[in-house]
Design a protein around this motif. Structure first.
Motif, PDB file in Angstrom:
ATOM      1  N   ILE A 296       0.852  -1.179   0.000  1.00  0.00           N
ATOM      2  CA  ILE A 296       0.000   0.000   0.000  1.00  0.00           C
ATOM      3  C   ILE A 296       0.893   1.236   0.000  1.00  0.00           C
ATOM      4  N   PRO A 297       0.413   2.349  -0.528  1.00  0.00           N
ATOM      5  CA  PRO A 297       1.286   3.528  -0.661  1.00  0.00           C
ATOM      6  C   PRO A 297       1.799   4.066   0.665  1.00  0.00           C
ATOM      7  N   VAL A 298       0.933   4.085   1.678  1.00  0.00           N
ATOM      8  CA  VAL A 298       1.348   4.557   3.003  1.00  0.00           C
ATOM      9  C   VAL A 298       1.361   3.360   3.951  1.00  0.00           C
ATOM     10  N   VAL A 299       2.537   3.061   4.533  1.00  0.00           N
ATOM     11  CA  VAL A 299       2.630   1.907   5.433  1.00  0.00           C
ATOM     12  C   VAL A 299       2.505   2.308   6.892  1.00  0.00           C
ATOM     13  N   GLY A 300       2.833   3.557   7.216  1.00  0.00           N
ATOM     14  CA  GLY A 300       2.772   3.968   8.611  1.00  0.00           C
ATOM     15  C   GLY A 300       2.802   5.474   8.785  1.00  0.00           C
ATOM     16  N   ILE A 301       2.304   5.906   9.952  1.00  0.00           N
ATOM     17  CA  ILE A 301       2.295   7.328  10.309  1.00  0.00           C
ATOM     18  C   ILE A 301       2.884   7.449  11.711  1.00  0.00           C
ATOM     19  N   ALA A 302       3.911   8.263  11.856  1.00  0.00           N
ATOM     20  CA  ALA A 302       4.586   8.404  13.150  1.00  0.00           C
ATOM     21  C   ALA A 302       4.746   9.865  13.506  1.00  0.00           C
ATOM     22  N   GLY A 303       4.775  10.139  14.795  1.00  0.00           N
ATOM     23  CA  GLY A 303       4.952  11.509  15.254  1.00  0.00           C
ATOM     24  C   GLY A 303       5.923  11.584  16.415  1.00  0.00           C
ATOM     25  N   ASP A 304       6.649  12.672  16.490  1.00  0.00           N
ATOM     26  CA  ASP A 304       7.599  12.879  17.589  1.00  0.00           C
ATOM     27  C   ASP A 304       7.609  14.361  17.953  1.00  0.00           C
ATOM     28  N   SER A 305       7.728  14.638  19.235  1.00  0.00           N
ATOM     29  CA  SER A 305       7.654  16.025  19.711  1.00  0.00           C
ATOM     30  C   SER A 305       9.029  16.550  20.113  1.00  0.00           C
ATOM     31  N   ASN A 306       9.024  17.715  20.742  1.00  0.00           N
ATOM     32  CA  ASN A 306      10.242  18.374  21.243  1.00  0.00           C
ATOM     33  C   ASN A 306      11.199  18.799  20.123  1.00  0.00           C
ATOM     34  N   PHE A 307      10.621  19.437  19.124  1.00  0.00           N
ATOM     35  CA  PHE A 307      11.425  20.050  18.075  1.00  0.00           C
ATOM     36  C   PHE A 307      11.291  21.563  18.150  1.00  0.00           C
ATOM     37  N   GLU A 381      11.350  29.181  17.299  1.00  0.00           N
ATOM     38  CA  GLU A 381       9.994  28.759  17.637  1.00  0.00           C
ATOM     39  C   GLU A 381      10.035  27.392  18.316  1.00  0.00           C
ATOM     40  N   HIS A 382       9.419  27.315  19.499  1.00  0.00           N
ATOM     41  CA  HIS A 382       9.417  26.073  20.281  1.00  0.00           C
ATOM     42  C   HIS A 382       8.069  25.358  20.159  1.00  0.00           C
ATOM     43  N   GLY A 383       8.005  24.176  20.779  1.00  0.00           N
ATOM     44  CA  GLY A 383       6.735  23.457  20.870  1.00  0.00           C
ATOM     45  C   GLY A 383       6.259  22.881  19.564  1.00  0.00           C
ATOM     46  N   LEU A 384       7.165  22.308  18.784  1.00  0.00           N
ATOM     47  CA  LEU A 384       6.794  21.738  17.487  1.00  0.00           C
ATOM     48  C   LEU A 384       6.913  20.217  17.501  1.00  0.00           C
ATOM     49  N   SER A 385       6.107  19.585  16.683  1.00  0.00           N
ATOM     50  CA  SER A 385       6.171  18.133  16.482  1.00  0.00           C
ATOM     51  C   SER A 385       6.323  17.836  14.998  1.00  0.00           C
ATOM     52  N   ILE A 386       7.014  16.738  14.725  1.00  0.00           N
ATOM     53  CA  ILE A 386       7.174  16.273  13.347  1.00  0.00           C
ATOM     54  C   ILE A 386       6.299  15.045  13.148  1.00  0.00           C
ATOM     55  N   ILE A 427       6.695  11.914   3.695  1.00  0.00           N
ATOM     56  CA  ILE A 427       6.273  13.319   3.704  1.00  0.00           C
ATOM     57  C   ILE A 427       6.371  13.787   5.141  1.00  0.00           C
ATOM     58  N   MET A 428       7.095  14.865   5.371  1.00  0.00           N
ATOM     59  CA  MET A 428       7.253  15.400   6.717  1.00  0.00           C
ATOM     60  C   MET A 428       6.354  16.615   6.906  1.00  0.00           C
ATOM     61  N   LEU A 429       5.577  16.585   7.976  1.00  0.00           N
ATOM     62  CA  LEU A 429       4.716  17.708   8.330  1.00  0.00           C
ATOM     63  C   LEU A 429       5.114  18.204   9.705  1.00  0.00           C
ATOM     64  N   VAL A 430       5.167  19.510   9.872  1.00  0.00           N
ATOM     65  CA  VAL A 430       5.462  20.106  11.178  1.00  0.00           C
ATOM     66  C   VAL A 430       4.204  20.791  11.688  1.00  0.00           C
ATOM     67  N   VAL A 431       3.798  20.409  12.906  1.00  0.00           N
ATOM     68  CA  VAL A 431       2.608  20.999  13.524  1.00  0.00           C
ATOM     69  C   VAL A 431       2.944  21.404  14.948  1.00  0.00           C
ATOM     70  N   ASN A 432       2.075  22.193  15.557  1.00  0.00           N
ATOM     71  CA  ASN A 432       2.246  22.512  16.969  1.00  0.00           C
ATOM     72  C   ASN A 432       2.051  21.247  17.798  1.00  0.00           C
ATOM     73  N   SER A 433       2.857  21.085  18.830  1.00  0.00           N
ATOM     74  CA  SER A 433       2.851  19.839  19.599  1.00  0.00           C
ATOM     75  C   SER A 433       1.491  19.517  20.210  1.00  0.00           C
ATOM     76  N   GLU A 434       0.727  20.543  20.585  1.00  0.00           N
ATOM     77  CA  GLU A 434      -0.574  20.265  21.189  1.00  0.00           C
ATOM     78  C   GLU A 434      -1.556  19.655  20.181  1.00  0.00           C
ATOM     79  N   GLN A 435      -1.224  19.734  18.896  1.00  0.00           N
ATOM     80  CA  GLN A 435      -2.093  19.151  17.867  1.00  0.00           C
ATOM     81  C   GLN A 435      -1.536  17.848  17.285  1.00  0.00           C
ATOM     82  N   GLU A 436      -0.445  17.348  17.848  1.00  0.00           N
ATOM     83  CA  GLU A 436       0.222  16.169  17.293  1.00  0.00           C
ATOM     84  C   GLU A 436      -0.702  14.945  17.259  1.00  0.00           C
ATOM     85  N   LYS A 437      -1.321  14.605  18.391  1.00  0.00           N
ATOM     86  CA  LYS A 437      -2.171  13.413  18.444  1.00  0.00           C
ATOM     87  C   LYS A 437      -3.381  13.552  17.523  1.00  0.00           C
TER      88      LYS A 437
END
Length: 456
Positions: A296-307, A381-386, A427-437
């Motif tokens: 399948i085109p997308v096999v997984g979605i992962a997120g990590d904070s403290n960027f 800028e603090h409080g980012l998640s990838i 594909i890498m997306l950067v969002v605010n950490s409070e919106q990561e989940k």
């Protein structure tokens, strides 16, 4: 010929060790067993490694080490008693634990590593004795004797390329070899540990060195899931991943396997499978060089904070020769590693981990950007998640980025930055950490929901 690695939860008790014995005995090709230190028996328990850290601190602070020694020895003693092993096994382990408190403290760069490595080293002795008692011809072998020679970098050891010739000689042994994970030995005979996930690294090194047909990594989960089970309820399991996909997922927070552990097996072209000690018949997740079937085109979605992001702008930046080099030189001189670098014609952002910065370094970065490079604007800028959307087959599918951005837009999640490498494996997306989940949930719904899953 297979190399098998068992994690701490797989070796936490006599009951778990019975499962390990049955797994190894069930397949005569399992010739090399790499072990971690005993993990937690339940949520309230303490890992042996954590107990060794407390022991180390008491020793260097000249406190009372006796309670720590007794706790660690009793932990092994309980397993030895339940497994009905000979007293000599406990005698060897006891001597090893007590001897730690005789090591020199002053100018001993490897003291901490010596304490930590004792968990794996003594557990390997116990496991080998248990195997032999139950009819499995086994031999404990120290990393030095196995040929695992490493660089002199405490807490971050690197295998020396010359080690692999010695490791290959392990194939001459007829017994099942039980090898402690997590550490190697320097040329000066010092104990030196790998980075986090060190036992995984040892297993990978042994697999590459003996040219194994398969490296089996046994944990307490049925392989790898398409998203974190703590965020997504009963996410899809992934039957097959490529090394590149696993590297991307591990980087962005998938903790089943440390990304550094992939390197030796990847270079040795050894397939790897993640399996469950408590459910060994489950096929698990296989990690290979190339997909065997259509994926399948997308096999997984992962997120990590403290960027954090260092954002700067300068009019006509794109016409200034050497601008990027000057910016990166500032980071290099401050010993700072960077992760990603999204750009515009007059704007540049550098993403790095929060742990790379201190308040003093932040001030110095901004000062040099303004004074030496004369940027028009600079901020941190603090409080980012990838968030990483991963899949090697994405490059042959149109509209995946649109699907992702629409999913986030529909859930009112703002994308701070977006980036995709030339290999198009993620594909890498950067969002605010409070919106990561919330972002992970939205993306999972878009790509893995049973009614919306993209067909190949």
């Amino acid at each position: 010929m297979k190399v098998v690695k068992f994690g701490g939860s797989s070796l936490a008790s006599a009951t778990q060790l019975e499962k390990v014995l049955n797994i190894v005995k069930s397949d005569s090709e399992r010739k090399f067993v790499v072990v971690s230190a005993p993990g937690k028996r339940d949520q309230a328990d303490t890992k042996v490694t954590d107990a060794l850290i407390k022991y180390y601190r008491a020793y260097v602070e000249e406190g009372d080490v006796t309670p720590h020694q007794e706790w660690i020895i009793n932990r092994y003693a309980q397993m030895i008693e339940e497994l009905e092993l000979k007293p000599v096994v406990l005698e060897k382990i006891t001597k090893s634990i007590l001897n730690l408190a005789t090591l020199p403290i002053e100018d001993n760069l490897f003291l901490y590593d010596s304490f930590l490595a004792a968990g794996e080293n003594n557990n390997a002795k116990l496991v080998a004795a248990f195997f032999n008692k139950n009819g499995l011809n086994a031999r404990y072998i120290h990393p030095k004797d196995a040929g695992i020679f490493v660089s002199s970098e405490p807490g971050n050891a690197r295998i020396l390329p010359s080690s692999y010739d010695k490791i290959e000689e392990l194939t001459n042994f007829e017994e099942v070899l039980v090898i402690p994970g997590f550490f190697g030995v320097t040329k000066d005979n010092q104990i030196c540990t790998f980075s986090r996930g060190g036992s995984d690294i040892t297993g990978s090194i042994i697999a590459a060195g003996v040219k194994a047909d398969l490296y089996e990594n046994f944990t307490d989960v049925d392989g790898i899931f398409a998203a974190h089970p703590g965020i997504i309820h009963e996410p899809d399991s992934i039957p097959e991943l490529t090394y590149r996909e696993m590297r991307e997922l591990a980087y962005a927070g998938f903790s089943v396997l440390h990304d550094e552990a992939l390197i030796p097996a990847y270079r040795g072209k050894i397939p790897l499978v993640i399996k469950n000690t408590n459910n060994p018949n489950h096929p698990g997740t296989k990690i290979i060089l190339n997909h065997t079937d259509k994926a399948i085109p997308v096999v997984g979605i992962a997120g990590d904070s403290n960027f954090v992001s260092i954002n700067m702008s300068k009019y006509l930046m794109n016409r200034e020769v050497g601008f990027g080099r000057k910016v990166l030189q500032i980071l290099e001189e401050l010993n700072i590693r960077w992760e990603h670098m999204p750009t515009g014609i007059d704007d540049l952002s550098i993403i790095l981990r929060e742990s790379e910065l201190t308040p003093i370094k932040e001030e110095e970065i901004l000062r040099q950007l303004r004074q030496k490079i004369e940027v028009d604007h600079a901020e941190i800028e603090h409080g980012l998640s990838i968030i990483m959307i991963v899949g090697e087959q994405m490059k042959s599918h149109i509209g995946l980025t649109a699907t992702a951005t629409k999913a986030l837009s529909d859930n009112k999640i703002n994308i701070q930055m977006i980036s995709q490498g030339s290999s198009e494996v993620s594909i890498m997306l950067v969002v605010n950490s409070e919106q990561e989940k919330a972002a992970i949930k939205a993306l999972y719904e878009a790509f893995f929901n049973k009614h919306k899953k993209l067909e190949v």
